[in-house]
Design a protein around this motif. Structure first.
Motif, PDB file in Angstrom:
ATOM      1  N   PHE A  70      38.689   2.484 -28.621  1.00  0.00           N
ATOM      2  CA  PHE A  70      37.282   2.356 -28.196  1.00  0.00           C
ATOM      3  C   PHE A  70      36.735   3.710 -27.733  1.00  0.00           C
ATOM      4  N   SER A  71      37.493   4.358 -26.858  1.00  0.00           N
ATOM      5  CA  SER A  71      37.077   5.646 -26.302  1.00  0.00           C
ATOM      6  C   SER A  71      36.978   6.692 -27.407  1.00  0.00           C
ATOM      7  N   LEU A  72      37.993   6.697 -28.263  1.00  0.00           N
ATOM      8  CA  LEU A  72      38.045   7.671 -29.365  1.00  0.00           C
ATOM      9  C   LEU A  72      36.847   7.501 -30.299  1.00  0.00           C
ATOM     10  N   ILE A  73      36.592   6.233 -30.649  1.00  0.00           N
ATOM     11  CA  ILE A  73      35.507   5.968 -31.605  1.00  0.00           C
ATOM     12  C   ILE A  73      34.145   6.266 -30.991  1.00  0.00           C
ATOM     13  N   CYS A  74      33.942   5.803 -29.739  1.00  0.00           N
ATOM     14  CA  CYS A  74      32.647   6.048 -29.092  1.00  0.00           C
ATOM     15  C   CYS A  74      32.368   7.549 -29.012  1.00  0.00           C
ATOM     16  N   GLY A  75      33.380   8.293 -28.542  1.00  0.00           N
ATOM     17  CA  GLY A  75      33.214   9.753 -28.432  1.00  0.00           C
ATOM     18  C   GLY A  75      32.880  10.365 -29.782  1.00  0.00           C
TER      19      GLY A  75
END
Lengths: 719, 155
Positions: A70-75
């Motif tokens: 989630f964090s990777l994709i959002c960033g």
């Protein structure tokens, strides 16, 4: 007090080879409960020992992976938005603040760190040994960005890290520092970086540093989310600060959940994850409490905004609802605790019954059983132990094995064996023999089996000793040994006697005949050489001498035959008595062709026995019949068989000759016993004695019936 | 040469006398050499000890051997006779009182040519001696001595 362990003979120590047992196997079989008097033999599966961290839900296992991606994709999406200058991608929600590039980079990094920690580099073609160092370096980067940004704010300086990647255009509203991440965001990244670095640090309290740091991060972010929900204005008109965006806050919350779940077996998380009452209630109660509280807070603001009620009324509602929620919460926890208490009580009962069960079993064992701890202190013993050794229960309590009962049990050799061999290595000691003074029965010999057993869940080791009273067995063994020795002795004597008998027979056969030959020979020489000077009377006397010699020679031969029969071994095979009889009759008839004797012989008569010896039997019986019918002009001799009531085959040889008086029948089978004079019937009286010996050697019986001048019948059985 | 010697190995003087008488009565005129124990028998056969000056080329036509003998018993004597090439072909008749199965078996095993149990009845004994003389001295063809010598030379 003298040492009662007087003898420690013949002991056997089994290594694993005999009964390979891993330690886990042993603990499976004999678990000593944490309550150390309980030796688990209980078959109730409800008491199965649960694992320390049971898999409550896959939620906590999947959460970190989800948060990482989630964090990777959002960033990444935000960075893409900056790259392509698409406003929606920068903020996700139209009209919301765009995420700063550094924040986006930091989210990508955070996602990577989480994934690295989970996979240990597995999925990224990175050798595992590099995964954790890489995660650490990335974490340090996060910490540095957060720290430097805060320095920028506090020192009011520009370290030109804000616009390294992109220049913010158009410049965000109300901001003095283009593309600089908000101070709260920077603060969060500082904490997150630190949290990653300290992820495996523990304190002496349950709470881990990482958990504390993430708790702060989550609360800061949650505040932003709640503020957005309730319509709080975040200092938008303040010039010096950039505000944390809602999207950023939501990502933080997901990340927080992910990081906390990374090590959910430790710290506070272990409580939430646990299967115990605390875990269950916290998992059940936390989500509704948060949601309901949020909802009432929102309701109050919404109601006020709509003009349904004023502030005081709203406050009252909020207060009442808050109290109601807390009461409900407390009641829910109380309920959960009660339930768990009830369950525990139930478990205690189960444990108690399991204890009673196993104690009953152990106490019903007649052999003394003793459990020692690794320092050879007595943990427990069964009733037989107290009874047989005459020891009071209070006497042994927690006392060292060799100390209690006035050091009655001090035996250095045995104790050393237990401590040095049994406990450190996996060995069993079998049949260690000790003489122990029992109060009731004096000195008894015991065979002791020792086993190492394990306490539940940890490395506690115990020694289980089972005493087996072998005094009687020893005694019987000794007696048996003596009997065997005396038997052997007798057998040797018997062998010697047999040898002697053989030598005697040989001597009889050889030496006793020589003088007879001389007597006979020289009598004849006298007759031949001195015929002229001997009158008829003298010649008659010499004839008598020679007849006596012949009879003596016959007696010697018969005696030898009897002795040979007694000594010979039986080789059993199928023998046809009828065939023997026919062969013998043929020989008899050749001797005197003038006699009229009718023979009745069946076609076959099969018995199990020694062919040679049974041939001698037939020869003697038929020979007797032939002899004792010789005075009758006509005679009948019969070989037959009948089956008696008890299903025994009885064979017989019957004649109608001279017979005998039944009152002398007991003399018939004696060696050299005769019922007739030589003048009537010749013979040495050895025939029936030989028959009897042979039949007895076969395990059979022989007997006779007869009457004077009515004939005789000899019966025999061959089992 | 031409003289058919009988070697009688017998320790009992009565038996010796009776045997000689029986042979005589049956017109067996051959020279009978009597030795009284096993050792003497071997000495005679191999020309050693008390018989050192004997012409050991002259071997008996038949040996009448008792089993129970002083010093060396009959079976052992028989064994040594059969073990030596000079004597191994001489017919040996065991003449004994024993009828033990074991003696019969051992006698034949060691190479006895015949086994006769001395009858107690002297009349029977005479008959036996007659048969014995008739068979071994008249009917039976011995191994030619020349062949014996040739046989020796091959060794």
């Amino acid at each position: 007090m003298p040492n009662i362990f007087e003898k420690a003979a013949e002991r056997k120590i089994d290594r694993d080879s005999e009964e390979p047992k891993s330690s886990s196997e042993i603990s499976d079989e004999s678990v000593i409960g944490s309550d150390e008097h309980y030796a688990g033999l209980y078959p109730d599966t409800r008491l199965a020992v649960s694992e320390a961290i049971p898999p409550t839900s896959r939620f906590f296992d999947y959460m970190p992976t989800f948060a990482g991606f989630f964090s990777l994709i959002c960033g990444s999406v935000v960075l893409l938005g900056w790259l392509l200058d698409i406003a929606l991608l920068k903020s996700f929600i139209p009209g919301q603040l765009a995420m700063k590039t550094n924040a986006a980079v930091c989210f990508v990094v955070t996602g990577l760190i989480i994934l690295l920690i989970i996979s240990k580099g597995k999925h990224y073609k990175l050798p595992p040994q590099y995964a954790i160092p890489a995660a650490r370096i990335l974490s340090l980067g996060l910490l540095l960005i957060g720290f430097l940004t805060l320095i920028e704010y506090i020192g009011n300086i520009d370290l030109s890290i804000d616009q390294l990647l992109f220049t913010e255009w158009p410049i965000g509203l109300n901001t003095s520092h283009p593309n600089r991440i908000a101070p709260t965001t920077a603060f969060n990244f500082l904490l997150i970086g630190l949290a990653f670095l300290l992820i495996d640090k523990k304190t002496k309290f349950l709470l881990k540093p990482t958990e504390a740091l993430i708790f702060i991060v989550a609360n800061v972010s949650f505040f932003v989310v709640v503020g957005n929900l309730y319509g709080v204005t975040f200092y938008r008109d303040q010039e010096s600060f950039t505000v944390m965006a809602l999207n950023t806050a939501v990502i933080y919350l997901v990340i927080s959940a992910g990081i906390l779940s990374l090590r959910h077996g430790e710290g506070i998380m272990s409580i939430i994850v646990s299967r115990n009452a605390g875990g269950i209630s916290s998992r059940k109660l936390l989500p509704p409490v948060i949601i309901v509280t949020l909802f009432f807070g929102w309701l109050r603001i919404f109601g006020q905004d709509m003009g349904w009620f004023d502030i005081r009324f709203g406050d009252s509602i909020l207060t009442v609802f808050s109290i109601a929620i807390m009461v409900a919460l407390i009641l829910a926890i109380a309920c959960s605790l009660n339930k768990s208490d009830a369950e525990r009580e139930q478990h205690m009962k189960l444990i108690q019954s399991a204890r009673d069960y196993s104690e009953n079993i152990i106490n019903s064992i007649r052999d003394p059983v003793l459990v020692l701890d690794k320092n050879l202190r007595i943990k427990s013993a069964n009733i037989s132990f107290y009874k047989i050794f005459g020891i009071e229960r209070e006497e042994i309590n927690e006392r060292a094995f060799d100390e209690f009962a006035n050091q009655k049990w001090a035996n250095k050799k045995f104790n050393q064996l237990l401590i040095q061999s049994l406990l450190p290595e996996i060995k069993t000691i079998d049949n260690y023999e000790l003489e122990i003074n029992t109060s009731n029965q004096g000195n008894r010999m015991f065979s002791i089996n020792a086993r190492k057993i394990y306490g539940a869940g940890n490395n506690t080791r115990f020694v289980l000793l089972v005493f087996w009273d072998i005094t009687d067995r020893k005694k019987y063994e000794e007696e048996l040994k003596n009997i065997n020795i005396s038997l052997e002795d007798k057998s040797l004597k018997l062998d010697a006697a047999n040898k002697e008998l053989e030598a005697f027979s040989y001597s009889v056969s050889h030496d006793m005949r020589a003088p007879l030959r001389s007597i006979d020979g020289f009598s004849q020489v006298l007759v031949e050489d001195y015929s002229a000077s001997l009158d008829d009377k003298a010649k008659n006397f010499l004839g008598r001498i020679r007849a006596g010699v012949q009879r003596m020679a016959q007696l010697i031969d018969d005696m030898l035959m009897l002795s040979r029969v007694s000594r010979s071994e039986i080789h059993r095979a199928k023998v046809d008595l009828a065939a023997w009889a026919r062969a013998i009759v043929e020989e008899l008839q050749k001797q005197d062709t003038n006699r009229r004797v009718k023979f009745i012989i069946p076609d076959s008569m099969i018995v199990e026995g020694d062919s040679h010896l049974l041939g001698i039997v037939m020869e003697n019986l038929l020979g007797n019949s032939w002899k004792f019918t010789s005075k009758h002009p006509e005679a009948t001799i019969e070989l037959g068989m009948f089956i008696t009531a008890d299903n025994t085959r009885t064979y017989f040889v019957r004649d109608d000759g001279a017979g005998f008086e039944m009152k002398y029948s007991h003399n018939l089978f004696g060696a050299f016993q005769r019922l007739h004079t030589i003048a009537e019937f010749d013979g040495t009286g050895i025939g029936l004695a030989t028959v009897q010996r042979i039949i007895h050697k076969h395990g059979g019986q022989v007997w006779a019936k007869g009457a004077v001048e009515k004939g005789a019948t000899i019966y025999f059985t061959i089992p | 040469m031409g003289e058919k010697i009988i070697l009688l190995v017998e320790d009992n003087p009565d038996d010796e006398l009776l045997t000689l008488r029986a042979l005589q009565q049956n017109k067996i005129q051959n020279k009978v050499v009597v030795v009284r124990d096993g050792a003497e028998a071997l000495d005679y056969l191999f020309g050693q000890g008390g018989f050192a000056d004997r012409d050991s080329n002259v071997m008996p036509q038949v040996i009448l051997l008792d089993l129970k003998l002083p010093k060396i018993d009959g079976l052992e004597v028989l064994k040594r006779i059969r073990a030596d090439e000079r004597t191994q072909l001489i017919p040996v008749v065991i003449l004994t009182s024993s009828k033990e199965e074991q003696d019969l078996i051992n006698g034949y095993k060691r190479g006895a040519n015949s086994y006769i149990r001395k009858p107690v009845d002297f009349t029977q004994f005479l008959e036996a001696a007659k048969q014995l003389g008739l068979y071994w001295l008249l009917l039976n063809e011995p191994v030619p001595i020349r062949e014996l010598k040739n046989d020796k030379q091959t060794y």
